[in-house]
Design a protein around this motif. Structure first.
Motif, PDB file in Angstrom:
ATOM      1  N   SER A 200      -4.663   5.546 -28.057  1.00 16.78           N
ATOM      2  CA  SER A 200      -5.520   6.152 -27.039  1.00 16.78           C
ATOM      3  C   SER A 200      -5.471   7.672 -27.153  1.00 16.78           C
ATOM      4  N   ASN A 201      -6.581   8.316 -26.803  1.00  9.27           N
ATOM      5  CA  ASN A 201      -6.635   9.787 -26.813  1.00  9.27           C
ATOM      6  C   ASN A 201      -6.189  10.391 -25.484  1.00  9.27           C
ATOM      7  N   SER A 202      -5.900   9.544 -24.521  1.00 10.19           N
ATOM      8  CA  SER A 202      -5.528  10.028 -23.194  1.00 10.19           C
ATOM      9  C   SER A 202      -4.112  10.601 -23.196  1.00 10.19           C
ATOM     10  N   GLU A 203      -3.888  11.672 -22.402  1.00 16.34           N
ATOM     11  CA  GLU A 203      -2.560  12.266 -22.253  1.00 16.34           C
ATOM     12  C   GLU A 203      -1.983  12.014 -20.860  1.00 16.34           C
ATOM     13  N   MET A 204      -2.706  11.256 -20.032  1.00 14.82           N
ATOM     14  CA  MET A 204      -2.306  11.051 -18.636  1.00 14.82           C
ATOM     15  C   MET A 204      -1.269   9.939 -18.530  1.00 14.82           C
ATOM     16  N   ILE A 205      -0.163  10.243 -17.827  1.00 16.55           N
ATOM     17  CA  ILE A 205       0.856   9.252 -17.491  1.00 16.55           C
ATOM     18  C   ILE A 205       0.703   8.951 -16.001  1.00 16.55           C
ATOM     19  N   VAL A 206       0.580   7.653 -15.667  1.00 18.21           N
ATOM     20  CA  VAL A 206       0.321   7.244 -14.283  1.00 18.21           C
ATOM     21  C   VAL A 206       1.616   6.715 -13.676  1.00 18.21           C
ATOM     22  N   ILE A 207       1.978   7.256 -12.500  1.00 19.86           N
ATOM     23  CA  ILE A 207       3.193   6.846 -11.779  1.00 19.86           C
ATOM     24  C   ILE A 207       2.749   6.189 -10.481  1.00 19.86           C
ATOM     25  N   THR A 208       3.279   4.995 -10.198  1.00 16.77           N
ATOM     26  CA  THR A 208       2.898   4.235  -9.006  1.00 16.77           C
ATOM     27  C   THR A 208       4.152   3.869  -8.221  1.00 16.77           C
ATOM     28  N   GLY A 209       4.069   4.020  -6.899  1.00 15.76           N
ATOM     29  CA  GLY A 209       5.199   3.676  -6.027  1.00 15.76           C
ATOM     30  C   GLY A 209       5.070   4.415  -4.713  1.00 15.76           C
ATOM     31  N   ARG A 210       6.192   4.583  -3.993  1.00 14.44           N
ATOM     32  CA  ARG A 210       6.168   5.396  -2.769  1.00 14.44           C
ATOM     33  C   ARG A 210       5.939   6.855  -3.135  1.00 14.44           C
ATOM     34  N   LYS A 211       5.346   7.605  -2.180  1.00 15.22           N
ATOM     35  CA  LYS A 211       4.931   8.964  -2.497  1.00 15.22           C
ATOM     36  C   LYS A 211       6.102   9.833  -2.938  1.00 15.22           C
TER      37      LYS A 211
ATOM     38  N   ALA B 189       9.786  11.163  -9.758  1.00 13.51           N
ATOM     39  CA  ALA B 189       9.587  10.752 -11.146  1.00 13.51           C
ATOM     40  C   ALA B 189       8.746  11.775 -11.895  1.00 13.51           C
ATOM     41  N   ARG B 190       7.741  12.339 -11.222  1.00 15.55           N
ATOM     42  CA  ARG B 190       6.910  13.367 -11.862  1.00 15.55           C
ATOM     43  C   ARG B 190       7.740  14.582 -12.247  1.00 15.55           C
ATOM     44  N   ASP B 191       8.619  15.022 -11.335  1.00 15.31           N
ATOM     45  CA  ASP B 191       9.452  16.203 -11.623  1.00 15.31           C
ATOM     46  C   ASP B 191      10.362  15.950 -12.825  1.00 15.31           C
ATOM     47  N   ARG B 192      10.888  14.747 -12.926  1.00 21.97           N
ATOM     48  CA  ARG B 192      11.797  14.442 -14.028  1.00 21.97           C
ATOM     49  C   ARG B 192      11.053  14.402 -15.372  1.00 21.97           C
ATOM     50  N   ILE B 193       9.838  13.848 -15.345  1.00 23.00           N
ATOM     51  CA  ILE B 193       9.055  13.811 -16.585  1.00 23.00           C
ATOM     52  C   ILE B 193       8.648  15.215 -17.014  1.00 23.00           C
ATOM     53  N   LEU B 194       8.232  16.050 -16.052  1.00 25.75           N
ATOM     54  CA  LEU B 194       7.857  17.422 -16.390  1.00 25.75           C
ATOM     55  C   LEU B 194       9.068  18.203 -16.891  1.00 25.75           C
ATOM     56  N   ALA B 195      10.249  17.912 -16.347  1.00 20.76           N
ATOM     57  CA  ALA B 195      11.462  18.595 -16.805  1.00 20.76           C
ATOM     58  C   ALA B 195      11.753  18.271 -18.266  1.00 20.76           C
TER      59      ALA B 195
ATOM     60  N   MET C  34       0.831  -1.207   0.000  1.00 17.29           N
ATOM     61  CA  MET C  34       0.000   0.000   0.000  1.00 17.29           C
ATOM     62  C   MET C  34       0.860   1.248   0.000  1.00 17.29           C
ATOM     63  N   GLU C  35       1.984   1.166   0.729  1.00 14.54           N
ATOM     64  CA  GLU C  35       2.893   2.314   0.741  1.00 14.54           C
ATOM     65  C   GLU C  35       3.499   2.519  -0.639  1.00 14.54           C
ATOM     66  N   ASN C  36       3.784   1.399  -1.304  1.00 10.42           N
ATOM     67  CA  ASN C  36       4.376   1.471  -2.645  1.00 10.42           C
ATOM     68  C   ASN C  36       3.330   1.642  -3.739  1.00 10.42           C
ATOM     69  N   SER C  37       2.051   1.718  -3.372  1.00 10.10           N
ATOM     70  CA  SER C  37       1.003   1.814  -4.393  1.00 10.10           C
ATOM     71  C   SER C  37       0.450   3.228  -4.519  1.00 10.10           C
TER      72      SER C  37
END
Length: 1223
Positions: A622-633, A639-645, A578-581
């Motif tokens: 797919s028409n979706s633009e959402m990238i889903v990241i799963t793991g520890r908070k 990972a989000r910061d690196r993708i946005l960079a 759950m922590e990693n989810s």
């Protein structure tokens, strides 16, 4: 010297049995050495020894039957119609298709017969009909009825004779009508009239009348008499096996009908000619009077159960007694309780008859053998082996087992029944010595644990102790488990089952609530992780729910302490999961997804490894633009910061935050997100992210191009201010086809309403269910004003009018060509207005427009503009070398389509000239990066592109077209500066290529296992088409005959080809995670697993998310079934298939066992079976004959005696019977 021929037994089975009666022992003839000659086996055809034409000679030999002449299947009939009887007399031109010819043509089509007409000198009609007999008769009847005048007559015969004229099923009447070419009407049975009406020609009427009178006269000679004689004397009149009554019928010629014994009637019916009937009556009365005078009766009591043996099969025993003693045996009815049998006959015959009755009654014996019900199946044996042995030795004995009863019934001849009884009792004694059974009462809730997964536990006990264990089915609600087998094995199996049940009673069951999304992670790939848990806690059973149940309950069962320990361990494991989810979803512009993946998936792999997160991107289509990241908070945020960079680095992406009170968020988002979606679409597709509900945050994040972010920010603040001051919303209904007209070209109409009223008007997106709903947001007075204006526009649109205009016919084709594309565009742009052009060939220049008044007027103006453009249209030719045409067109013609849209022109490319490839104007092939000097260009017809439209627009389109033609220039740049131009990882040269659209024909090859090619292509090419579209590349798969079947070639811009290769590699890596597992299922169960039209197997594949392939017919391994998918899904699907096989095999085995008893013996099954000796079992020897002509030695053609020479001139001159030879 003799020759021998071998023929198959099937061809001569009947003939062989007729040659010689042979004694058979075990299916083999005793005199097997004798081989008949060809003449014995095949007697010659008869020879007529008399003179030609003499019929007195009798045929000789075995082929003695008279050969009937073969009749022709096609016959010809000719008949005449006199002038006075012709129906059509006024036909002056007979051969020019008059009425008679038309009638004959119709009759030929209906009957299939060929008809020829000719006209005699006396104007009579001669008709020749040719065809099969049935067709000719039908055609003749129709010709007579339609071409010849009809007369009618009546003939009176007795009413009772009418049915003989009709015949069985009306066959006699139909035959009579065809034969006489007439129509015969017979009155109905309830009509008292005696007259039969005949319609047809005079000749036909006379023939029909004569035939009817003959039938009536024949019936006048017949008589019907009924005799009432006592039923008990009927057997004496019929005689044994009905022989007496048959002889009577043959001698007198009358027909005698005696009611059967089951019918309680005394009446005997005699029919036939009067004299024959009278003679038969006298004979019957004589028999009756004699038997009534001489016979007497005796009564005996015989058990009801023995009556059937006295009667015998089909009453044969009663006939046998009648034949030998002349005594009739009267049996009571089957439904009667009476056991009294009456014997009727002459006194001196009653004694022998009684003896025979008692003998028949005691000829069959019924015995019951006592045996425990649980032993019955062992007495029968596997597939009826034991009981089958007894029935083969004693075929007249019938053995019957009754379920649930401890008795076996034997029925048959006394001696054989006694033998069978001894054998069965011996089997029972033997089984009781070496077999035992035990009943164990175990709670039904433990039964499935006793059985184990796929029957593992119970099968182990059966094999280990050599016993059979019967566990009741769940619907029986019984806890009684029966064990049968060796006494020692039964006791050991009983002890183990009791221990298992006792252990289960002491066990504890605990349910853990685990979200189903974690089940797969706990189980692991191929069950590796859950196996570790089970090894750590071997006494605990861990049961996960079926994926289809959507349940979160995981059940633990085992000793109390072990269950508690296992529960704590799993709880800790779930907490880590759950922590990693923790999950984050970030919107990234679709065009940058490929850059985030990187070359060969390098970027995304690196981010996943360094942040230890799981990153899921949407699929290509797919028409979706959402990238889903799963793991520890914290890892997900990194990972989000690196993708946005990466996104910020690739484009001028700005992120801005605006503060808006949280209470206004829902109203800004709008119903189903319609308001915020309208802002995002209006501002170039920026991403607007509101904080989650309940967080209390006022910050709204806007991400996108810098200019669009500022614009969206202003609109959001303006909307928020409006909401705070005066928030009002109204809704309006309008047909979807009106929306484009209300918006106007480039949004001019709706912008005018917004500017005038100050309200925001939101139209539904294509994916919304409510397509007619228009939302108006703003201040109340502004909303009311905008609503009023829109309602007026919609009302005008609803007011349908019909108008017309004149368009010259030469312009019609422009509007209706390309499947009416121009008309479709007019309908979409102007509120669904319908434009109707006149049909081709009507030469009308008036068209009709139907729709809303404003839309019709606007459409008329637009059509007039199009006509003006067509009249002012010119054609301009542009010379572009053919080798550049593909580059000018662009992928799927996108560049040329853009030019036609922007400049409103038509561009036509010439036909490709493949023969011009080696001309002077053709460049030699180039490799990547190579350049070649321009050869001198020679203009050809295939190089000329034609542009049609207005003069000024054609010139602009020509400039745009020439700008797309690739050019090559050499620029001198010092080698030391090349790396600065290329830039880090090629970023500089790529930016230059994108900015100036430098054309490159770059190719890259990728090796992919051919088994993945169909998955990469997708259903109907959906997947590969999406890759081609997204990356603007050409992807070529190897042909069937290519040596390198694994090489896929990608062509296009270098950057695009690399990104397309990365996309394919990512797809392949996903496919490689899938596994294939072969499972062997009995081929007899395949049909039931697949189901009707594949319905059952499709349901299984959808449920477990796998692909299941069955072997093709004729496969070397017909039982191998291949399951492909993710490891866990494959394991679950295989278990499901094995369970189905086990279930279906029970039914298959039962069906085959029943079929083995019900299947009749083979025609040649007895050959070689059980006779002993050296007879080989297998293929029969065949039929053998000696002196067969086909094995004689061929004649010697060089022998002068067999083949004398001609033309020697020595022989006397002979005169031929056919006259002198003519040369």
């Amino acid at each position: 010297m003799s020759s021998v021929a071998v023929l198959t037994p099937e061809s001569f089975a009947e003939h062989r049995s007729g040659i010689k009666d042979q004694e058979m022992t075990g299916g083999v003839p005793e005199d097997e050495a004798y081989i008949p000659t060809y003449l014995e086996a095949f007697p010659p055809l008869p020879e007529n020894k008399g003179a030609p034409g003499d019929k007195s000679g009798e045929p000789a030999g075995a082929w003695g039957s008279k050969i009937r002449p073969i009749k022709a299947s096609v016959i010809t009939q000719v008949f005449n119609v006199p002038l006075e009887e012709r129906r059509y007399k006024d036909n002056s031109q007979f051969g020019d298709g008059g009425e008679e010819a038309k009638v004959c043509l119709d009759i030929m089509q209906r009957t299939g017969a060929h008809i020829e007409l000719s006209l005699a000198k006396d104007q009579g009609l001669s008709i020749m009909v040719t065809g099969k007999l049935d067709s000719v008769m039908k055609a003749r009847k129709e010709i007579v009825s339609r071409l010849q005048t009809q007369a009618s007559a009546t003939v009176a015969i007795p009413k009772e004779h009418h049915r003989f004229v009709i015949g069985k099923n009306g066959e006699k009447l139909q035959e009579l009508e065809l034969k006489t070419a007439t129509k015969i009407a017979i009155p109905r049975p309830d009509d008292p009239s005696l007259n039969i009406r005949i319609t047809g020609t005079k000749e036909g009427i006379e023939k029909a009348r004569h035939e009817i009178l003959l039938i009536s006269a024949e019936q006048d000679k017949r008589a019907v008499e009924r005799l009432s004689l006592e039923k008990v004397f009927h057997p004496f009149i019929a005689g044994a096996y009905n022989r007496l009554v048959q002889e009577l019928c043959q001698e007198t010629g009358a027909r005698v009908s005696i009611p059967p014994p089951s019918l309680h009637k005394d009446e005997i019916v005699i029919t036939g000619e009067k004299e024959a009937v009278a003679l038969a009556i006298s004979r019957i009365r004589a028999i009756y009077d004699e038997k009534k005078r001489k016979t007497t009766t005796i009564s005996v009591e015989v058990k009801k159960s023995q009556h059937k043996y006295i009667v015998g099969p089909k009453g044969n025993s009663l006939h046998e007694i009648m034949e030998t003693t002349g005594v009739s045996v009267e049996m009571p009815p089957l439904d009667s309780c009476s056991e009294t049998i009456i014997l009727r006959g002459e006194p001196d015959k009653l004694g022998p008859a009684l003896t025979q009755v008692y003998a028949k009654a005691k000829s069959v014996m019924v015995v019951e053998v006592t045996a425990p019900a649980w032993l019955h199946r062992f007495i029968i044996g596997k597939k009826g082996q034991n009981i089958g042995r007894i029935t083969q030795q004693l075929p007249k004995v019938h053995i019957e087992f009754t379920d649930g009863e401890e008795r076996i019934c034997l029925e048959g001849p006394t001696e054989e029944v006694e033998q069978a009884q001894v054998q069965i009792q011996d089997i029972i004694r033997d089984l009781l010595v070496r077999m035992d059974y035990a009943d164990v009462n175990i709670d039904q809730r433990f039964h499935r644990h006793l059985i184990g997964k796929n029957g593992a536990n119970i099968n182990r006990i059966k094999e280990q102790y050599k016993v059979s264990v019967w566990i009741p089915q769940e619907p029986d609600r019984s806890g009684l488990v029966r064990i049968e087998g060796d006494p020692k094995g039964v006791q050991l199996a009983r002890r183990e089952l009791m221990e298992m049940a006792q252990r289960m009673e002491n066990e504890r069951t605990k349910d853990l609530i685990v979200e189903q999304k974690f089940h797969r992670a706990i189980i692991g790939q191929k069950g590796e992780k859950i196996k570790e848990v089970r090894d750590k806690f071997p006494e605990v059973m861990i049961n996960f729910p079926d994926p289809a149940q959507k349940s979160d309950i995981v059940q633990l069962r085992g000793p109390k302490n072990e269950v508690e320990k296992c529960a704590k361990f799993l709880a800790k494991l779930i907490a880590d999961l759950m922590e990693n989810s923790f999950s984050l979803s970030i919107p990234i512009f679709k065009q940058f997804h490929k850059n985030i993946i990187g070359k060969g998936g390098a970027n995304i792999k690196k981010i996943r490894e360094e942040t230890t997160t799981k990153i899921d991107l949407p699929t290509e289509n797919s028409n979706s633009e959402m990238i889903v990241i799963t793991g520890r908070k914290n890892h997900c945020e990194a990972a989000r910061d690196r993708i946005l960079a990466i996104q910020r680095e690739l484009a001028n992406i700005k992120e801005s935050e605006v503060t808006i009170p949280a209470k206004l968020h829902n109203s800004l988002i709008g119903s189903k997100g319609c308001l915020v979606r309208a802002v995002m679409e209006d501002c170039g597709g920026v991403h607007i992210h509101f904080p989650s509900e309940g967080s209390g945050s006022d910050r709204v994040t806007i991400r996108g191009p810098a200019g669009e972010v500022e614009r969206a920010k202003r609109q959001l603040l303006q909307l928020a201010e409006e909401k705070q001051v005066n928030n009002f919303t109204a809704e309006l209904q309008a047909k979807p086809e009106y929306h484009k007209f209300l918006i106007g070209k480039g949004g001019v109409n709706i912008r005018r309403v917004r500017d005038r009223t100050g309200a925001r008007i939101i139209f539904p997106s294509p994916d919304e269910p409510e397509q007619e709903l228009i939302t108006i947001v703003g201040r109340e007075e502004a909303v009311r004003l905008a609503q009023k204006e829109l309602e007026t526009l919609v009302k005008n649109l609803d007011d349908v009018v019909e108008d017309g205009m004149v368009v010259e016919t030469r312009h019609h084709r422009h509007f209706v060509c390309r499947r009416g594309q121009v008309l479709r565009e007019l309908a979409e742009e102007y509120g669904g207005v319908a434009v109707s052009f006149p049909r081709t060939g009507t030469h009308s220049d008036r068209i009709t427009l139907k729709g809303a008044k404003d839309c019709v007027e606007a459409a008329k103006r637009r059509i007039q503009e199009i006509i003006e453009d067509l009249e002012a249209q010119v054609s301009v030719e542009v010379a572009v070398p053919q080798r550049f045409h593909r580059a000018v067109m662009g992928p799927k013609g996108c560049r040329i389509q853009q030019i036609t849209r922007d400049h409103e022109v038509q561009v036509k490319f010439p036909e490709r000239d493949d023969n011009a490839n080696n001309t002077a104007g053709q460049e030699p092939p180039q490799e990547n990066g190579d350049a070649s000097p321009e050869a001198e260009f020679v203009l050809r017809k295939c190089d000329v592109i034609t542009i049609s439209g207005r003069t000024e627009k054609c010139e602009l389109a020509k400039i745009a077209l020439l700008a797309l033609v690739p050019v090559t220039e050499d620029v001198e740049v010092s080698f030391e500066l090349h790396r600065y131009i290329i830039g880090q990882k090629g970023i500089g040269i790529r930016k230059m290529m994108e900015e100036y659209e430098a054309l490159r024909s770059f190719k890259v090859s990728i090796s992919v296992d051919p088994k993945f090619h169909p998955k990469i292509i997708g259903r109907k090419g959906a997947v590969i088409s999406q890759i081609r579209k997204d990356h603007d590349v050409i992807v070529q798969f190897p042909d069937k005959g290519d040596e390198q079947q694994d090489v896929i070639v990608i062509s296009g811009y270098e950057r695009n080809t690399e990104e397309a290769r990365s996309a394919i590699e990512l797809l392949v890596s996903t496919l490689q995670e899938m596994v294939s597992h072969d499972v062997h299922l009995d081929p007899r169960t395949h049909a039931r697993i697949i189901g009707a039209r594949g319905k059952a197997i499709r349901k299984t594949m959808e449920e477990f998310k796998v692909d299941i392939r069955f072997p093709q017919p004729g496969s070397e391994d017909p039982g191998r079934v291949t399951v492909t998918g993710l490891p866990e899904s494959v394991d679950n699907a295989v278990d499901h298939l094995l369970n189905l096989e086990e279930e279906y095999m029970l039914s298959v085995t039962e069906t085959e066992t029943m079929a083995a008893y019900m299947k009749p013996p083979s025609r040649y099954g007895g050959w070689g079976g059980g006779g002993g000796g050296d007879i080989s079992v297998g293929v029969a020897k065949g039929f053998v004959v000696r002196d067969a002509p086909w094995n004689d030695k061929a004649p010697d053609m060089s022998n002068a005696e067999d083949f004398p020479t001609f033309g020697a001139g020595l022989a006397p001159k002979q005169t031929s019977a056919w006259g002198p030879k003519k040369f």
